[in-house]
Motif scaffolding. Structure first.
Motif, PDB file in Angstrom:
ATOM      1  N   ARG A  70      -2.413  65.229 -45.465  1.00 16.98           N
ATOM      2  CA  ARG A  70      -3.867  65.009 -45.427  1.00 16.98           C
ATOM      3  C   ARG A  70      -4.223  63.904 -44.430  1.00 16.98           C
ATOM      4  O   ARG A  70      -5.220  64.019 -43.701  1.00 16.98           O
ATOM      5  CB  ARG A  70      -4.373  64.663 -46.826  1.00 16.98           C
ATOM      6  N   ASP A  71      -3.416  62.862 -44.364  1.00 14.31           N
ATOM      7  CA  ASP A  71      -3.672  61.794 -43.389  1.00 14.31           C
ATOM      8  C   ASP A  71      -3.587  62.339 -41.965  1.00 14.31           C
ATOM      9  O   ASP A  71      -4.394  61.987 -41.095  1.00 14.31           O
ATOM     10  CB  ASP A  71      -2.664  60.656 -43.573  1.00 14.31           C
ATOM     11  N   SER A 125      -6.734  64.333 -41.271  1.00 10.52           N
ATOM     12  CA  SER A 125      -7.888  63.464 -41.043  1.00 10.52           C
ATOM     13  C   SER A 125      -7.860  62.839 -39.655  1.00 10.52           C
ATOM     14  O   SER A 125      -8.894  62.699 -38.992  1.00 10.52           O
ATOM     15  CB  SER A 125      -7.935  62.368 -42.107  1.00 10.52           C
ATOM     16  N   SER A 126      -6.660  62.473 -39.200  1.00 14.67           N
ATOM     17  CA  SER A 126      -6.541  61.839 -37.880  1.00 14.67           C
ATOM     18  C   SER A 126      -6.903  62.808 -36.766  1.00 14.67           C
ATOM     19  O   SER A 126      -7.243  62.383 -35.654  1.00 14.67           O
ATOM     20  CB  SER A 126      -5.112  61.328 -37.679  1.00 14.67           C
ATOM     21  N   ASP A 180     -11.199  68.946 -41.444  1.00 20.15           N
ATOM     22  CA  ASP A 180     -11.754  68.684 -42.775  1.00 20.15           C
ATOM     23  C   ASP A 180     -12.144  69.953 -43.524  1.00 20.15           C
ATOM     24  O   ASP A 180     -12.789  69.897 -44.567  1.00 20.15           O
ATOM     25  CB  ASP A 180     -12.973  67.763 -42.679  1.00 20.15           C
ATOM     26  N   ARG A 204     -12.226  73.150 -37.025  1.00 21.42           N
ATOM     27  CA  ARG A 204     -11.928  72.056 -37.967  1.00 21.42           C
ATOM     28  C   ARG A 204     -11.074  72.529 -39.144  1.00 21.42           C
ATOM     29  O   ARG A 204     -10.970  71.844 -40.153  1.00 21.42           O
ATOM     30  CB  ARG A 204     -13.244  71.484 -38.502  1.00 21.42           C
ATOM     31  N   GLY A 212      -9.329  65.172 -37.225  1.00 23.24           N
ATOM     32  CA  GLY A 212     -10.683  65.666 -37.480  1.00 23.24           C
ATOM     33  C   GLY A 212     -10.743  67.003 -38.181  1.00 23.24           C
ATOM     34  O   GLY A 212     -11.730  67.728 -38.065  1.00 23.24           O
ATOM     35  N   GLY A 272      -8.863  67.335 -51.052  1.00 20.15           N
ATOM     36  CA  GLY A 272      -9.398  66.048 -51.503  1.00 20.15           C
ATOM     37  C   GLY A 272      -9.350  65.798 -52.986  1.00 20.15           C
ATOM     38  O   GLY A 272      -9.824  64.763 -53.458  1.00 20.15           O
TER      39      GLY A 272
END
Length: 553
Positions: free
Chosen positions: A77-78, A81-82, A86, A132, A84, A216
């Protein structure tokens, strides 16, 4: 509610359900069923089930054994996120998709669940925020055709957009599966699940946790909730909520085999849909089993008109419990999501013992898959010619005693002819091979059908339900009548690397399902929309025109 100290689940039974608990609880405790279950004793369901159960019981310890996944999911997940990313899409079927759907809905985090081979639905999903998107491809065997097809479509979409699929696809599968080997060789990120857990018991494995965590949801808290009740559910005592719930579900006499599930204050979103596939696919075989009937409110007919073959299950919040009416055969269940996932799995294993079946196999799911493969390879996914066409609807009738369609010449007549086949203690199953997002309003036909027949009515989206109630339809008690609705897609979608389209495939799935039902003597009315919008309106109007007559009551 019967709370156990230190436990976050509670079960209360009344009427015939309470009688079942009283009748079976003592012997279950005496036989040490709970402790043997959590010690993975594969002999609990008889010699015929031993081979399968010996490799399907690791789910009892997942609250602890799945802990290493928490850090692995956080790392993925990190990385997302890095970059973009989502928007998480889950490609999976049955147990691989239903648990994450509930987990994410309850947590209030978005997850797109793509559990369909309907071309219009797949195309809409792929067109949504592709730039995304991270796709989780979940398949225990690695050979599920729906999931393989979805993966191929996404791979092409990413490639056409100049995106390396290996940067966007996360694969969850059993170690050593065909998908495991193929994905690793293609450079995809792979998370292996526990191979000693069957699909519908996999909520707390990588299948449930990876897509939920990437979207999430707090998967560590979910495991905490399950761990808090593990020892309680393994205890050989009268307070064990899994023994009580399992006895209520599978131990009524005579068996109340329609399990009407109502969300009545529970903060868990969509739990009944997950419980439906767990219960139906686990128990619906050998001519017996439990048919879950998911209802929308306490005003639905199955709740207001309780019958002697119905058990009502209320999913409640501790502070908002709905009291049972005098003499009502019902169970109320409360608890945190993680705890309830484990509770219902254990209770289903208990019910399987009382029903005398193997709760870990699904023989009739495979028969429908094979029939679909046969039709697909023969290029005859559409099946037999229609008996007649009314407006924008082609009408076909299969199974039953033969000739039951009679002189019907309209959709209205055909519906009445099908419902005339409904017998005492029967049920109606609506099976819609449509886009469950765009065509969601079709599910509203469930209530008028229940009002017209005064019998329980289930509604399933195809092919999703094939991994759920589809097993019960063929393997359970021969009491149902079946309404299948199919459509011509607005635009078909090729499956890259295969010699069939998604339209071909879903037509073969519907045709194969109807064929196997007919071979089991079940009456099937197939309504095919030649024009989607006009045909759908025609069917909904015909259902609305039905009048109550208490068919089969």
């Amino acid at each position: 509610m019967n709370h156990v100290p230190g436990s976050s689940v509670a079960v209360a039974a009344s009427g015939a359900a309470a009688d079942a608990v009283e009748a079976h609880l003592g012997s279950l405790v005496e036989q040490k069923f709970a402790s043997r279950l959590f010690a993975q004793d594969h002999t609990l369901w008889g010699s015929a089930a031993e081979e399968e159960s010996a490799k399907r019981l690791s789910w009892v310890g997942l609250a602890r054994s799945s802990r290493p996944l928490v850090g692995e999911i956080a790392a993925i997940r990190d990385d997302m996120s890095s970059r973009g990313l989502d928007h998480v899409v889950l490609c999976g079927m049955g147990g691989s998709s239903l648990a994450p759907e509930v987990i994410c809905a309850t947590a209030g985090v978005p997850l797109t669940v793509l559990d369909s081979s309907q071309p219009d639905m797949v195309r809409a999903a792929v067109a949504d925020r592709l730039d995304r998107t991270v796709v989780v491809v979940s398949s225990k065997s690695g050979s599920t055709v729906e999931t393989d097809s979805q993966r191929r479509v996404y791979e092409k979409a990413f490639t056409d957009a100049g995106i390396d699929p290996a940067e966007r696809i996360v694969v969850v599968t059993d170690p050593g599966s065909p998908l495991d080997e193929e994905a690793r060789s293609a450079g995809y990120r792979v998370v292996n699940a526990d191979p000693q857990v069957g699909g519908r018991y996999s909520a707390l494995t990588a299948f449930g946790l990876v897509p939920s965590g990437l979207a999430g949801a707090d998967v560590e808290a979910l495991l905490d909730e399950a761990e808090a009740v593990t020892d309680v559910l393994a205890a050989d005592d009268d307070a064990n909520p899994a023994l009580r719930l399992g006895a209520a579900l599978g131990g009524t006499s005579p068996l109340r085999n329609k399990i009407v599930i109502l969300a009545a204050g529970s903060p868990i979103v969509g739990f009944a849909d997950w419980a439906e596939q767990l219960i139906a696919e686990s128990t619906g075989k050998d001519g017996t089993g439990l048919l879950p009937v998911v209802v929308g409110s306490d005003q639905d007919p199955e709740v207001r008109w309780p019958a002697d073959d119905v058990l009502l299950v209320r999913l409640v919040d501790d502070e908002d419990e709905s009291p049972a009416a005098d003499g009502e055969a019902s169970v109320s269940v409360a608890g945190a999501l993680g705890a309830q996932l484990l509770l219902w799995e254990a209770a289903t294993a208990v019910a399987g013992r009382l029903l005398g079946i193997n709760p870990f196999d699904q023989p009739d799911v495979e028969s429908a898959k094979q029939a679909a493969r046969d039709l697909l390879s023969g290029g005859a996914g559409g099946g037999e010619a229609p008996a007649f066409t009314d407006g924008s609807v082609e009408v076909r009738a299969l199974g039953g005693d033969g000739g039951w369609l009679g002189e019907a010449k309209t959709v209205d007549d055909a519906l009445r002819a099908l419902l005339d086949q409904l017998r005492h203690h029967g049920y109606v199953a609506v099976m819609a091979y449509l886009d469950r997002i765009a065509d969601a309003a079709l599910a509203d036909v469930r209530v008028p059908l229940a009002l017209a027949t005064e019998r329980p009515v289930t509604f399933g989206w195809g092919p999703r339900f094939l991994h759920s109630t589809g097993q019960y339809h063929k393997g359970g008690a021969p009491e149902g009548v079946y309404l299948q609705i199919t459509t011509t897609p607005r635009e078909d979608l090729p499956v890259p690397g295969r010699d069939f389209t998604l339209g071909d495939f879903i037509a073969a799935q519907a045709g194969g399902d109807a064929k196997v039902l007919a071979e089991h003597g079940r009456p099937v009315l197939r309504l095919h929309l030649t024009d989607h919008d006009e045909g759908l309106a025609q069917i909904m109007e015909a259902v609305s025109a039905l009048r109550g007559g208490g068919a089969g009551r």
